[in-house]
Design a protein around this motif. Structure first.
Motif, PDB file in Angstrom:
ATOM      1  N   VAL A 108       0.841  -1.209   0.000  1.00 20.63           N
ATOM      2  CA  VAL A 108       0.000   0.000   0.000  1.00 20.63           C
ATOM      3  C   VAL A 108       0.872   1.253   0.000  1.00 20.63           C
ATOM      4  O   VAL A 108       0.569   2.240  -0.690  1.00 20.63           O
ATOM      5  N   GLU A 109       1.958   1.229   0.759  1.00 18.08           N
ATOM      6  CA  GLU A 109       2.825   2.409   0.822  1.00 18.08           C
ATOM      7  C   GLU A 109       3.518   2.698  -0.498  1.00 18.08           C
ATOM      8  O   GLU A 109       3.974   3.825  -0.721  1.00 18.08           O
ATOM      9  N   GLN A 110       3.608   1.698  -1.353  1.00 18.45           N
ATOM     10  CA  GLN A 110       4.228   1.921  -2.661  1.00 18.45           C
ATOM     11  C   GLN A 110       3.377   2.817  -3.564  1.00 18.45           C
ATOM     12  O   GLN A 110       3.810   3.176  -4.655  1.00 18.45           O
ATOM     13  N   PHE A 111       2.175   3.186  -3.105  1.00 18.88           N
ATOM     14  CA  PHE A 111       1.385   4.158  -3.859  1.00 18.88           C
ATOM     15  C   PHE A 111       2.103   5.496  -3.947  1.00 18.88           C
ATOM     16  O   PHE A 111       1.768   6.337  -4.798  1.00 18.88           O
ATOM     17  N   SER A 112       3.094   5.696  -3.086  1.00 20.81           N
ATOM     18  CA  SER A 112       3.850   6.954  -3.140  1.00 20.81           C
ATOM     19  C   SER A 112       4.562   7.122  -4.482  1.00 20.81           C
ATOM     20  O   SER A 112       4.805   8.247  -4.920  1.00 20.81           O
ATOM     21  N   VAL A 113       4.884   6.008  -5.149  1.00 20.05           N
ATOM     22  CA  VAL A 113       5.577   6.104  -6.442  1.00 20.05           C
ATOM     23  C   VAL A 113       4.664   6.723  -7.503  1.00 20.05           C
ATOM     24  O   VAL A 113       5.004   7.747  -8.098  1.00 20.05           O
ATOM     25  N   PRO A 114       3.465   6.135  -7.781  1.00 21.30           N
ATOM     26  CA  PRO A 114       2.590   6.822  -8.752  1.00 21.30           C
ATOM     27  C   PRO A 114       2.096   8.170  -8.251  1.00 21.30           C
ATOM     28  O   PRO A 114       1.857   9.072  -9.058  1.00 21.30           O
ATOM     29  N   ARG A 115       1.951   8.308  -6.935  1.00 23.17           N
ATOM     30  CA  ARG A 115       1.491   9.594  -6.409  1.00 23.17           C
ATOM     31  C   ARG A 115       2.482  10.701  -6.741  1.00 23.17           C
ATOM     32  O   ARG A 115       2.094  11.789  -7.185  1.00 23.17           O
ATOM     33  N   GLN A 116       3.766  10.449  -6.529  1.00 23.18           N
ATOM     34  CA  GLN A 116       4.774  11.461  -6.842  1.00 23.18           C
ATOM     35  C   GLN A 116       4.794  11.775  -8.335  1.00 23.18           C
ATOM     36  O   GLN A 116       4.959  12.930  -8.734  1.00 23.18           O
ATOM     37  N   GLN A 117       4.612  10.745  -9.167  1.00 27.28           N
ATOM     38  CA  GLN A 117       4.599  10.973 -10.608  1.00 27.28           C
ATOM     39  C   GLN A 117       3.392  11.811 -11.012  1.00 27.28           C
ATOM     40  O   GLN A 117       3.487  12.717 -11.843  1.00 27.28           O
ATOM     41  N   ILE A 118       2.234  11.516 -10.431  1.00 27.78           N
ATOM     42  CA  ILE A 118       1.021  12.271 -10.753  1.00 27.78           C
ATOM     43  C   ILE A 118       1.159  13.713 -10.282  1.00 27.78           C
ATOM     44  O   ILE A 118       0.779  14.650 -11.000  1.00 27.78           O
ATOM     45  N   ILE A 119       1.677  13.916  -9.066  1.00 22.87           N
ATOM     46  CA  ILE A 119       1.878  15.281  -8.568  1.00 22.87           C
ATOM     47  C   ILE A 119       2.844  16.034  -9.473  1.00 22.87           C
ATOM     48  O   ILE A 119       2.647  17.220  -9.784  1.00 22.87           O
ATOM     49  N   SER A 120       3.899  15.364  -9.920  1.00 21.40           N
ATOM     50  CA  SER A 120       4.848  16.003 -10.831  1.00 21.40           C
ATOM     51  C   SER A 120       4.170  16.388 -12.140  1.00 21.40           C
ATOM     52  O   SER A 120       4.397  17.487 -12.671  1.00 21.40           O
ATOM     53  N   ASN A 167       2.024  19.433 -11.627  1.00 19.83           N
ATOM     54  CA  ASN A 167       2.788  20.681 -11.530  1.00 19.83           C
ATOM     55  C   ASN A 167       3.109  21.255 -12.906  1.00 19.83           C
ATOM     56  O   ASN A 167       3.319  22.464 -13.032  1.00 19.83           O
ATOM     57  N   ASN A 168       3.163  20.405 -13.914  1.00 20.18           N
ATOM     58  CA  ASN A 168       3.549  20.855 -15.255  1.00 20.18           C
ATOM     59  C   ASN A 168       2.404  20.860 -16.244  1.00 20.18           C
ATOM     60  O   ASN A 168       2.595  21.284 -17.387  1.00 20.18           O
ATOM     61  N   VAL A 169       1.228  20.349 -15.845  1.00 18.93           N
ATOM     62  CA  VAL A 169       0.178  20.128 -16.834  1.00 18.93           C
ATOM     63  C   VAL A 169      -0.343  21.443 -17.417  1.00 18.93           C
ATOM     64  O   VAL A 169      -0.589  21.547 -18.622  1.00 18.93           O
ATOM     65  N   SER A 170      -0.545  22.469 -16.573  1.00 23.11           N
ATOM     66  CA  SER A 170      -1.144  23.708 -17.067  1.00 23.11           C
ATOM     67  C   SER A 170      -0.241  24.387 -18.088  1.00 23.11           C
ATOM     68  O   SER A 170      -0.688  24.800 -19.166  1.00 23.11           O
ATOM     69  N   HIS A 171       1.036  24.499 -17.756  1.00 24.19           N
ATOM     70  CA  HIS A 171       1.971  25.114 -18.709  1.00 24.19           C
ATOM     71  C   HIS A 171       2.109  24.256 -19.957  1.00 24.19           C
ATOM     72  O   HIS A 171       2.204  24.780 -21.079  1.00 24.19           O
ATOM     73  N   SER A 172       2.097  22.940 -19.797  1.00 26.96           N
ATOM     74  CA  SER A 172       2.212  22.046 -20.955  1.00 26.96           C
ATOM     75  C   SER A 172       1.005  22.195 -21.874  1.00 26.96           C
ATOM     76  O   SER A 172       1.155  22.253 -23.100  1.00 26.96           O
TER      77      SER A 172
END
Length: 629
Positions: free
Chosen positions: A30-42, A45-50
Motif C-alpha cells: 500500500v505504501e508503494q502508492f507513493s511512487v505513482p502519487r509522486q509521478q502524478i503530482i509532478s 505541476n507541469n500540466v497547465s503550462h504544458s
C-alpha cells in the motif's frame, strides 16, 4: 538428535515470521502508492503550462500568418500612399517643366531652323531635320489623375498597426501563462484528490482479512515453538547421557576385543615357546583366562546391544516405512484427506479454512507451486478484492474534476475598428482602377523628340567647317543654348520620369492583386478571431483527455500490481509447504534415516567369540598334558 531437535524451533520461528510478515507486506504494498502519487503530482505541476504551450504551438502558425498578413496589408497601404504621393507630385512637376521646356524648344527650333536653312550655312541640310523635331515628346498632362485616390486615402493610416500587431502577438504568446493562472485552482483540487486516494488505498491494508486466517495458525506456531524449546533443552540434557552410554558401550566392546586379542596373543605366544614348560603353562593359562573374560563380557553385554539394535530398528524402521516414505510421496496427505482415517474433530480442511474445492493434498501441491493464500483459503468469500481494487472508486472524483474543467480563453482582436476602416478605405480607394498602362505608355515617350545632345554635337561640328564667321558664331551659340536646355531641364525631367516609373511599376504590380489580398486578409482575420477560442477549447479538451488517460494509467498500473502482489507474492503459502518439507527432513533425514544407516552399515556391533565351553575345556586339558610331558 540434537541438530534435528534444534531445527524444530528454528523452522517454526521462520514460518511464524513469514506469516507475521504478511500484514507488513500488505502495508508495504500500500505504501508503494507513493511512487505513482509522486509521478502524478509532478505531472500536475507541469500540466497547465504544458497544455498552454501545446495550444500555443498548434495555433501559432495560423495566428502568425494573420499577423503577417495584417503587417503586409499595412505595409502595402503605407507604400501605396507613398508612391501615389510621389506619382502625383512628380506628374505635377513634369507638367510644369513640360510647359517651360515647350517654350524653350519653340524658341530654339525657330532660331536653329532659320540658321540651318540659311544658304550661307555649309552642309547644314542633314542637321536641319533634327532641328525641325525640337518639340516635347511626352505630354504628362494626358496621364490619369491620382488626386481623387489621394484624397480618399488622405490621413491614412489612422490606426496604429504596429501596436495592434504587437498587442495581438503579446496576447497570443501569453496563452501558456494564462493557462497556468486559469488552471491553478483545479490543479490544487486534483492534488487534494490524489491525497484522498492515498487514504482510500490505505483502506486496502486495513481491511485485508489475511490476518484473521493466519492469526490462529500464528498462535499455534507460537505455542508449538514455545513448547519445543524445553524439549530442546531436554535433548541437550540427554545428549550427555547418550555420550556416557555410548562411551560405556564402546568401552565394553573395546574391552571384549582387547580380551580376545590378548587371549589369542598369549595362547599363540605360549605355543611358540613350548621348550620351557613353565612359561608355556603360565602364558597359555593367562590367554585362556583372557578368552574366558572376553566370553563373559560378551554374554553379559550382548543382550543390551541386541535390545538397543532392536529398539532402534523397531522405532526407526517403522517411522521410515510408515511415516517418511508416505510423507515423501505425499501419501500421508491423502491418508489425512480420506474420511474416516482421522476423527471428525480433526478435519484439517475445515480447521485451515481451505477452499471447498481443495483438500490438504491439493493445497500442499498448490502451495508447493507458489500459489497464494488467496487461492488456497476461503478469502474470496470474506473479502472481495476486485471490489476494493476497482479503478473507478479511486479515480471517479479525479476524472470528474478534469472532465468538468473548462478554460475560457479571451477573445483576441487582431484589428480594431480604425484598422478595419483603414483597410476598407484602402480597398475602396480605386487605386487598382487607375490606368497604369497610360502612365507606362506616356513614360516610354522621350522628353524631347530629338536628342538635344546629338543636335548640339552636330551644330558644333558644323561650326568648325563654316567659312562664314557669323554663321559659325551663331551655330556655337545655338549649340550652347541646346546644352543648357539639356542640362537644366531635360536631365531633370528624365530623372523625374525614372522616379515616376518606379512608383508606377510598384502600383501597377500591386493593383491587380489588391482586392484579393485585402479580401483574403479580412476573411482570415474574421475566421481566426472566430475560430481561435473554439480551436483553443477543442485542443484543451483533447490535451486534458490525453492527460486524464495518462494519469488513470498510473492508477490502473498500480492497482494491477497490487492485485498481483497480494494474491501471488505477499500472501504466498509457499512457506507453509516449505515448513512441511523441512519437518520431513528433520524427522526423516536427520533422525530416522541416520539411525537406520548407522545400524545397517556404519556401526560394527560386537559379536560373541566363536568359542564354546567344551572348546575351552579341551584347550585346558591340552595345556595340562603338555605340562606333564
Amino acid at each position: 538428535m540434537e541438530p534435528g531437535a534444534r531445527a524444530v524451533p528454528a523452522t517454526l520461528h521462520t514460518l511464524r515470521k513469514n506469516i507475521d510478515s504478511i500484514p507488513q507486506g500488505v502495508q508495504s504494498v500500500v505504501e508503494q502508492f507513493s511512487v505513482p502519487r509522486q509521478q502524478i503530482i509532478s505531472d500536475l505541476n507541469n500540466v497547465s503550462h504544458s497544455i498552454g504551450f501545446t495550444i500555443h504551438s498548434l495555433l501559432k502558425e495560423q495566428v502568425y500568418s494573420v499577423l503577417e498578413a495584417i503587417q503586409g496589408r499595412a505595409q502595402d497601404l503605407q507604400n501605396s500612399l507613398h508612391h501615389l504621393q510621389i506619382l502625383h507630385k512628380t506628374v505635377r512637376t513634369l507638367t510644369h517643366f513640360q510647359d517651360e521646356l515647350g517654350l524653350a524648344l519653340r524658341d530654339r527650333k525657330e532660331s536653329t531652323v532659320s540658321l540651318l536653312d540659311s544658304p550661307h550655312c555649309t552642309s547644314c541640310a542633314r542637321a536641319l531635320g533634327k532641328a525641325q523635331s525640337l518639340e516635347p515628346g511626352a505630354d504628362y498632362s494626358r496621364v490619369p489623375s491620382v488626386e481623387q485616390v489621394l484624397k480618399t486615402l488622405s490621413g491614412l493610416p489612422k490606426a496604429n498597426f504596429p501596436d495592434l500587431i504587437d498587442q495581438g502577438n503579446s496576447t497570443f504568446n501569453s496563452m501558456p501563462d494564462l493557462a497556468v493562472a486559469k488552471m491553478a485552482q483545479v490543479v490544487q483540487d486534483l492534488k487534494d484528490e490524489v491525497n484522498k486516494v492515498s487514504k482510500k488505498v490505505q483502506s486496502i491494508a486495513d481491511s485485508f482479512p489475511v490476518s484473521d486466517y493466519t492469526q490462529p495458525l500464528n498462535d499455534a506456531l507460537m505455542q508449538a515453538e514455545n513448547k519445543s524449546r524445553p524439549y530442546l533443552q531436554e535433548v541437550k540434557h540427554y545428549e550427555k547421557y547418550r555420550w556416557i552410554v555410548g562411551i560405556v558401550l564402546c568401552s565394553v566392546v573395546l574391552l571384549v576385543v582387547a580380551c580376545n586379542l590378548l587371549g589369542l596373543s598369549l595362547g599363540a605366544c605360549g605355543l611358540a615357546m613350548r621348550e620351557d614348560p613353565s612359561d608355556y603353562e603360565s602364558r597359555g593359562e593367562a590367554g585362556a583366562k583372557f578368552l574366558l573374560v572376553g566370553v563373559g563380557f560378551s554374554f553379559l553385554f550382548s543382550w543390551l546391544l541386541i535390545l538397543l539394535v532392536f529398539a532402534t530398528f523397531l522405532v526407526g524402521g517403522n517411522v521410515q516405512t510408515l511415516v517418511c516414505k508416505n510423507w515423501a510421496n505425499q501419501e500421508i496427505y491423502k491418508f489425512i484427506d480420506t474420511p474416516g482415517n482421522l476423527p471428525p474433530s480433526t478435519n484439517l480442511t475445515q480447521l485451515l479454512n481451505l477452499k471447498r474445492t481443495l483438500n490438504l493434498t491439493s493445497a500442499y501441491q498448490e502451495c508447493k507451486k507458489g500459489a497464494g493464500l488467496w487461492d488456497v483459503l476461503q478469502l474470496r468469500d470474506a473479502y472481495d478484492l476486485e471490489d476494493h481494487l476497482h479503478l473507478s472508486q479511486y479515480t471517479r472524483d479525479f476524472q470528474k474534476r478534469l472532465d468538468n474543467f473548462n478554460l475560457h480563453f479571451e477573445e483576441i482582436h487582431f484589428l480594431d475598428g480604425a484598422g478595419r476602416r483603414d483597410l476598407e478605405t484602402f480597398r475602396q480607394s480605386g487605386i487598382d482602377q487607375l490606368d497604369y498602362p497610360m502612365f507606362q505608355a506616356e513614360m516610354q515617350n522621350p522628353v524631347v523628340r530629338t536628342s538635344l545632345e546629338d543636335l548640339a554635337r552636330d551644330l558644333e561640328g558644323l561650326r568648325k567647317i563654316q567659312r562664314n564667321i557669323t554663321i559659325a558664331g551663331r551655330l556655337a551659340n545655338e549649340s550652347q543654348a541646346l546644352w543648357k536646355i539639356q542640362n537644366a531641364t531635360v536631365l531633370t525631367q528624365e530623372a523625374l520620369v525614372v522616379k515616376l516609373n518606379e512608383s508606377v511599376q510598384f502600383l501597377s504590380a500591386m493593383a491587380p492583386h489588391l482586392q484579393l489580398l485585402l479580401k483574403q486578409t479580412m476573411a482570415e482575420i474574421a475566421l481566426i478571431e472566430t475560430m481561435l477560442p473554439v480551436q483553443a477549447q477543442r485542443l484543451l479538451r483533447h490535451e486534458i483527455g490525453c492527460f486524464t488517460r495518462k494519469e488513470l494509467g498510473y492508477f490502473s498500473q498500480y492497482l494491477n500490481w497490487v492485485r498481483r502482489t497480494l494474491t501471488e507474492d505477499v500472501a504466498s503459502c509457499q512457506p507453509l509447504a516449505t515448513a512441511l518439507d523441512n519437518g520431513r527432513v528433520i524427522l526423516c533425514d536427520r533422525i530416522a534415516e541416520p539411525w537406520l544407516y548407522c545400524l545397517r552399515g556404519d556401526l560394527s556391533l560386537p559379536h560373541p567369540p566363536r568359542y564354546s565351553s567344551q572348546a575351552i575345556g579341551r584347550g585346558l586339558r591340552h595345556l595340562q598334558d603338555s605340562d606333564s610331558r
